[in-house]
Design a protein around this motif. Structure first.
Motif, mmCIF file in Angstrom:
data_model
loop_
_atom_site.group_PDB
_atom_site.id
_atom_site.type_symbol
_atom_site.label_atom_id
_atom_site.label_comp_id
_atom_site.label_asym_id
_atom_site.label_seq_id
_atom_site.Cartn_x
_atom_site.Cartn_y
_atom_site.Cartn_z
ATOM 1 N N SER A 1 -4.380 -0.629 11.580
ATOM 2 C CA SER A 1 -3.651 -0.620 10.320
ATOM 3 C C SER A 1 -4.563 -0.989 9.157
ATOM 4 O O SER A 1 -4.312 -0.615 8.028
ATOM 5 C CB SER A 1 -2.451 -1.570 10.383
ATOM 6 N N GLU B 1 -6.410 2.027 6.892
ATOM 7 C CA GLU B 1 -5.635 2.947 6.069
ATOM 8 C C GLU B 1 -5.546 2.449 4.639
ATOM 9 O O GLU B 1 -5.538 1.245 4.385
ATOM 10 C CB GLU B 1 -4.220 3.099 6.635
ATOM 11 N N TYR B 2 -5.489 3.392 3.714
ATOM 12 C CA TYR B 2 -5.276 3.065 2.310
ATOM 13 C C TYR B 2 -3.771 3.041 2.073
ATOM 14 O O TYR B 2 -3.145 4.083 1.936
ATOM 15 C CB TYR B 2 -5.941 4.097 1.409
ATOM 16 N N ASN B 3 -3.198 1.852 2.041
ATOM 17 C CA ASN B 3 -1.777 1.702 1.797
ATOM 18 C C ASN B 3 -1.500 1.397 0.327
ATOM 19 O O ASN B 3 -0.457 0.879 -0.015
ATOM 20 C CB ASN B 3 -1.200 0.599 2.686
ATOM 21 N N TYR B 4 -2.468 1.689 -0.520
ATOM 22 C CA TYR B 4 -2.308 1.502 -1.953
ATOM 23 C C TYR B 4 -2.774 2.772 -2.656
ATOM 24 O O TYR B 4 -3.484 3.591 -2.083
ATOM 25 C CB TYR B 4 -3.115 0.298 -2.455
ATOM 26 N N THR B 5 -2.356 2.900 -3.894
ATOM 27 C CA THR B 5 -2.821 3.993 -4.733
ATOM 28 C C THR B 5 -3.767 3.390 -5.756
ATOM 29 O O THR B 5 -3.408 2.442 -6.457
ATOM 30 C CB THR B 5 -1.633 4.666 -5.457
ATOM 31 N N GLN C 1 -11.315 4.585 -5.708
ATOM 32 C CA GLN C 1 -10.916 4.418 -4.308
ATOM 33 C C GLN C 1 -12.088 4.646 -3.362
ATOM 34 O O GLN C 1 -12.174 4.022 -2.318
ATOM 35 C CB GLN C 1 -9.760 5.340 -3.946
ATOM 36 N N PRO D 1 -10.247 0.304 2.722
ATOM 37 C CA PRO D 1 -8.826 0.432 3.024
ATOM 38 C C PRO D 1 -8.146 -0.924 2.874
ATOM 39 O O PRO D 1 -8.795 -1.971 2.935
ATOM 40 C CB PRO D 1 -8.809 0.887 4.485
ATOM 41 N N ASP E 1 -3.974 -2.943 1.776
ATOM 42 C CA ASP E 1 -2.581 -2.820 1.377
ATOM 43 C C ASP E 1 -2.362 -2.899 -0.126
ATOM 44 O O ASP E 1 -1.450 -2.293 -0.660
ATOM 45 C CB ASP E 1 -1.743 -3.914 2.059
ATOM 46 N N GLU E 2 -3.219 -3.660 -0.823
ATOM 47 C CA GLU E 2 -2.965 -3.880 -2.241
ATOM 48 C C GLU E 2 -4.289 -3.976 -3.001
ATOM 49 O O GLU E 2 -5.230 -4.619 -2.555
ATOM 50 C CB GLU E 2 -2.195 -5.191 -2.412
ATOM 51 N N ASP F 1 -6.565 -6.617 -1.097
ATOM 52 C CA ASP F 1 -5.994 -7.635 -0.224
ATOM 53 C C ASP F 1 -6.612 -9.007 -0.501
ATOM 54 O O ASP F 1 -7.014 -9.742 0.408
ATOM 55 C CB ASP F 1 -6.151 -7.252 1.250
#
Length: 186
Positions: free
Chosen positions: A26, A29-33, A49, A54, A56-57, A76
Motif C-alpha cells: 500500500s 501507491e500514490y493515494n494523493y493528487t 509528483q 508514493p 497518502d497525503e 505523509d
C-alpha cells in the motif's frame, strides 16, 4: 494425551506475512493528487509528483522566515522537498552556493541571459534575475530533494523538470520578465 491446537495459531505466521506484504504494497501507491500550486507558486503537478514518493497525503507549508521564499513539501509528514529563496542585490553565482551543499552530480547550465543554474540529482540552485522589490534584483533559489524513490537514471531529469516548473511559476508570481529557457531538444 492428545493436544488440541487452534487452527489459527498455526496459520498466524502466514497471516502476519500476508499483512506485512499488504502494508508494504500500500506504500507503493500514490493515494494523493499532486497540487498545481505549492506555497503560492504554480507548478506542473506531474513534475512535482515525479519527485515525490508514493504516499497518502502531500502538504506544502510556507515557513515564517525572514527570507523571501521558504517552503517545505511533505508526503505523509516526511520532508521531501525544501525550497529557500534569498532576495539579493547583484547577481549571485549559484555554483558558489551549490558547492556548500555537496549536491550529487551537479552540472552548470545557462537558462537565459544572466540566468545561471546548477542542477543536480538531489536539487538545484538557480539565480533568477528578478528582484522582490526595494533594492533587490536577484532571487537565489535553492531546491533540495530528499526523496530517493526514483531510479538513478531518472533523478536528474525529474529534478530538472521540477526545478524548471517551480522557477517558472516563481517568476510569474513575482512578475519577472525572465523565464527559464525551454530545454534543448534531445
Amino acid at each position: 494425551m492428545t493436544t488440541l491446537r487452534k487452527p489459527l495459531r498455526n496459520g498466524a505466521p502466514a497471516l502476519l506475512i500476508i499483512a506485512t506484504l499488504l502494508t508494504a504494497c500500500s506504500g507503493d501507491e500514490y493515494n494523493y493528487t499532486a497540487p498545481n500550486e505549492i506555497c503560492g507558486t504554480s507548478v506542473d503537478p506531474q513534475a512535482l509528483q515525479a519527485v515525490l514518493p508514493p504516499g497518502d497525503e502531500v502538504e506544502a507549508t510556507s515557513l515564517p522566515l525572514s527570507i523571501t521564499v521558504a517552503c517545505e513539501i511533505k508526503v505523509d509528514s516526511r520532508l521531501q522537498i525544501d525550497i529557500r529563496g534569498l532576495a539579493l542585490s547583484g547577481a549571485r553565482d549559484p555554483s558558489e552556493r551549490a558547492a556548500t551543499f555537496r549536491m550529487e552530480n551537479s552540472v552548470e547550465e545557462n537558462w537565459g541571459p544572466d540566468f545561471p543554474a546548477v542542477l543536480a540529482d538531489d536539487g538545484a540552485v538557480v539565480s533568477l534575475p528578478c528582484g522582490t522589490g526595494g533594492r533587490t534584483d536577484t532571487l537565489l533559489t535553492e531546491i533540495h530533494l530528499y526523496s530517493d524513490h526514483m531510479s538513478e537514471d531518472e533523478r536528474r531529469d525529474q529534478a530538472t523538470d521540477f526545478t524548471r516548473s517551480y522557477v517558472t511559476g516563481l517568476a510569474e508570481q513575482l512578475n519577472c520578465d525572465a523565464r527559464p529557457a525551454a530545454p534543448a531538444p534531445q
